[in-house]
Design an enzyme around this catalytic site. Structure first.
Site, mmCIF file in Angstrom:
data_model
loop_
_atom_site.group_PDB
_atom_site.id
_atom_site.type_symbol
_atom_site.label_atom_id
_atom_site.label_comp_id
_atom_site.label_asym_id
_atom_site.label_seq_id
_atom_site.Cartn_x
_atom_site.Cartn_y
_atom_site.Cartn_z
ATOM 1 N N ASN A 11 0.878 -1.181 0.000
ATOM 2 C CA ASN A 11 0.000 0.000 0.000
ATOM 3 C C ASN A 11 0.905 1.217 0.000
ATOM 4 O OD1 ASN A 11 -1.881 1.996 0.344
ATOM 5 N ND2 ASN A 11 -2.643 1.268 2.324
ATOM 6 N N ARG A 90 -2.622 -2.118 -3.424
ATOM 7 C CA ARG A 90 -3.825 -1.338 -3.220
ATOM 8 C C ARG A 90 -3.759 -0.097 -4.117
ATOM 9 N NH1 ARG A 90 -5.892 1.199 2.560
ATOM 10 N NH2 ARG A 90 -7.896 2.000 1.806
ATOM 11 N N HIS A 179 -12.753 2.925 0.354
ATOM 12 C CA HIS A 179 -12.740 1.901 1.412
ATOM 13 C C HIS A 179 -13.449 0.631 0.958
ATOM 14 C CE1 HIS A 179 -12.413 5.417 4.456
ATOM 15 N NE2 HIS A 179 -11.216 4.906 4.263
ATOM 16 N N ARG A 240 -9.942 15.773 6.982
ATOM 17 C CA ARG A 240 -10.839 16.108 5.878
ATOM 18 C C ARG A 240 -12.167 16.606 6.429
ATOM 19 N NH1 ARG A 240 -10.102 10.305 3.205
ATOM 20 N NH2 ARG A 240 -7.824 10.265 3.219
ATOM 21 N N GLU A 384 -8.093 -5.457 5.430
ATOM 22 C CA GLU A 384 -7.959 -5.169 4.011
ATOM 23 C C GLU A 384 -6.812 -5.944 3.384
ATOM 24 O OE1 GLU A 384 -8.922 -0.672 3.311
ATOM 25 O OE2 GLU A 384 -8.196 -0.900 5.371
#
Length: 402
Positions: A11, A90, A179, A240, A384
């Site tokens: 990732n 990813r 996600h 965010r 994940e």
């Protein structure tokens, strides 16, 4: 220690590279780690073995290529490199192009590069890791797993912005969601854990971390989600802002003279919990400050919870039934307070929290935290990396057979 087959999961961020080395028949990594400060001074890589022991290695060059070279050297010294049968990457944005994970080819790489316009903060970094890994291990099959792919089942009513349709048709301006790897993993785990009917069930998933999103899953398919064309839309996150009236952004620009680029940086990196609290983007720090009476930390958590509850209620309307609300992600799995405050706002849905079970279900524990007369509220840790590894194994195996 020897293994028949290993999968390396990568990732790659703009200044970091996370990895996990996973046996193809198990979700437990034998080695994982993080390379940090890539492109900056004092870059280093921390490796953690299956016993939790950590080792930190200084990088001679602050680059992704150097980080991967160090990683591959470590794998070779442990005699694990020959056992790496696939590498799963990813990738943030697959646009309309990628509805599932795919084997990486020059053509696929160019399509990912073209999609960088939709994810300028993410896809170029993902490509850096992909190209470095292919250059160093060209003989190992490599797979791209897209954050957006799970949400390609959204109906047009859910993914279409109410702006002139030509922008969607010409420039791919629509809602994609993110996600997806986590939401897909949780949807599968919930099916087994809660003994759901695969053809008739509905769940809400709250993936809460530094980045957060809600997903409505009907019969295993994503039918609505809170993130949009970018990971900015939706919930209040670490840095965010989530949902923001565009008129407010235009007003800020008029008042301050800031450019679009400056405002984009502000809403992505200086907002959310950090901007509200003026203290931290870390929910743990804010919970502690809230307990000590800090007004801004209290407000930050209250705004976050209000937005979360509102999105959960709205996403419920995309389902035909509600079998469970599931919390996951770093905050969702570990913050009993955030779950308690959120459930207190969702009483209108008949959700009732078992305070004792909620308090004890943290630190990677799985469990039902609702009362018997309530729709089920569940905590399920996400994984994940396991999902990416499974995809890499399946795609490589299928292509070998073909």
């Amino acid at each position: 220690m020897s293994f028949g087959s290993l999968v390396l999961v990568i990732n790659c961020g703009s200044s970091s590279l996370k990895f996990s080395l996973i046996p193809s028949d198990s979700g437990a990594p034998v080695l994982s780690g993080l390379a940090e400060r890539l492109g900056l001074d004092n870059a280093s890589m921390t490796l953690k073995n299956s016993h939790g022991q950590k080792t930190t290695v200084a990088l001679s060059e602050a680059s992704h290529v150097c980080a991967l070279k160090v990683l591959f050297r470590e794998l070779a010294e442990r005699q694990w490199l020959p056992a790496v049968q696939a590498i799963g990457h990813r990738v943030a944005h697959g646009g309309n192009e990628f509805k599932q994970s795919v084997r990486l080819t020059p053509e696929v790489i160019e399509k990912i590069r073209a999609l960088s316009a939709l994810a300028p903060l993410h896809n170029p970094a993902n490509l850096t890791g992909i190209e470095a890994a292919i250059a160093l291990l060209p003989q190992v099959p490599q797979v791209a797993v897209f954050d957006t792919a799970f949400h390609q089942t959204l109906p047009a009513a859910a993914y279409t912005y109410a702006i002139p349709l030509e922008y969607q048709q010409r420039y791919q301006v629509r809602r994609y969601g993110f996600h997806g790897t986590s939401h897909r993993y949780i949807a599968g785990e919930a099916l087994t854990m809660l003994d759901l009917d695969p053809a008739d069930h509905g769940i809400l998933i709250a993936h809460l971390g530094n980045g957060s999103s809600v997903c409505a899953v009907q019969n295993g398919r994503s039918v609505d989600t809170s993130m949009g064309m970018t990971p900015l839309e939706g919930l209040v996150m670490g840095t965010r802002c989530g949902d923001l009236d565009f008129g407010a952004a235009a007003h800020i620009a008029t008042c301050t003279g800031q450019s679009i680029d400056a405002l984009y940086k502000m809403v992505n990196n200086q907002s959310g919990l950090l901007g509200l609290s003026g203290l931290s983007s870390d929910c743990r720090t804010l919970q502690e400050a809230r307990g000590q009476g800090d007004a801004r930390a209290t407000l930050a958590i209250d705004v976050m919870v209000h937005r979360l509850a509102r999105h959960l209620g709205a996403h419920l309307t995309s389902l035909k039934r509600l079998d469970a609300l599931i919390f996951t992600g770093g905050i969702g799995e570990n913050s009993a307070l955030i779950r308690e405050l959120t459930l207190a706002r969702l009483g209108v849905l008949g959700l009732k929290l078992d305070a004792q079970k909620n308090h004890h279900t943290c630190g990677g524990r799985t469990g039902i935290i609702s009362l018997p007369d309530s729709p089920r509220v569940v905590v399920i840790p996400t994984n994940e990396e396991k999902m990416i590894a499974l995809d890499a194994v399946a795609i490589c195996a299928a292509q070998t057979v073909n």
